[in-house]
Design an enzyme around this catalytic site. Sequence first.
Site, PDB file in Angstrom:
ATOM      1  N   CYS A 286      22.929  91.408  31.136  1.00  0.00           N
ATOM      2  CA  CYS A 286      24.174  91.899  31.734  1.00  0.00           C
ATOM      3  C   CYS A 286      24.419  91.063  32.976  1.00  0.00           C
ATOM      4  O   CYS A 286      23.640  91.121  33.929  1.00  0.00           O
ATOM      5  CB  CYS A 286      24.059  93.379  32.077  1.00  0.00           C
ATOM      6  SG  CYS A 286      25.493  94.002  32.995  1.00  0.00           S
TER       7      CYS A 286
ATOM      8  N   CYS B  51      32.657  92.892  33.048  1.00  0.00           N
ATOM      9  CA  CYS B  51      31.526  92.440  32.243  1.00  0.00           C
ATOM     10  C   CYS B  51      31.267  90.987  32.606  1.00  0.00           C
ATOM     11  O   CYS B  51      32.107  90.117  32.353  1.00  0.00           O
ATOM     12  CB  CYS B  51      31.824  92.575  30.759  1.00  0.00           C
ATOM     13  SG  CYS B  51      30.540  91.901  29.674  1.00  0.00           S
TER      14      CYS B  51
END
EC number: 5.1.1.7
Length: 296
Positions: A85, A226
């Site tokens: 991530c 993101c």
Amino acid sequence: MSTRIAFLKGHGTENDFVIVPDPDNALDLPPHTVAALCDRRAGIGGDGVLHVVRSAAHPEARHLAGEAEWFMDYRNADGSVAEMCGNGVRVFARYLQRAGHAGEGDLAIATRGGVKYAHLAKDEPGAAPGTGLVTVAMGRAVLPGGEVTVATAHGTAPALNVNMGNPHAVAFVDDLADAGDLSSAPAVTPATAYPDGVNVEYVVVRGPRHVAMRVHERGSGETRSCGTGACAVGVAAARRDGAEPAVTGSPVSYTVDLPGGRLVITEYPDGSVDMTGPAVIVAEGEIDAGRLAGVG
């Protein structure tokens, strides 16, 4: 007996995380506990959990302990495990700085997507401590090829298959509203292109080297930001614009606007990608894991 879990809450361009420091990997964090921690009404709330473990103490990261002392054991909001991530790496680095495990400058962080290198910039004069931008070397993008399409509110759109240590399908659309409802996973064809699921980005052009996006993250739904998705978008935009650095010989940077803020993505001729943006710790405390038992 109940277990008290120390936690912090942080975000990178409003992609928010519950941070669980656990240097010796002593905590049991099954999927239902992770999902309960991330529950926005009955838990702390977050797009995922950053489980902070020394690499040497985690079976999935011991082989990386010589390169990176700390392992980011990342979990999606539904409790599932994820490779990487990007925003999480920035927040993870900020936590290590806050905890005294790292200072300004370069830092190696182990992830399931390999070792990632972060740079903690100096704070701006007069700014609060720990507010300098964080740059993460995200590695090289892989473009598996093959035709991919994603569902939109009005039909389908062609997408570029980009892997940034985790899979992405990047589609350019006329309006971000064309993405429709991203609370559930958009249909992607062929499904065989992404056997483990996929993050889907919908992108519009705002100007030269400037784009905006929305994203559905697998296991979390639509999120405010993101990081790996923004990187995938920068890579896809460079191909769309005929600015692929491996071809032109020059690096290219894109400003990527997300619902939660702004990131700058830079791709270099060798294929490596950097991501620069903010990372903020907003709270810390303890929670009684026993009180989470009924969440879900």
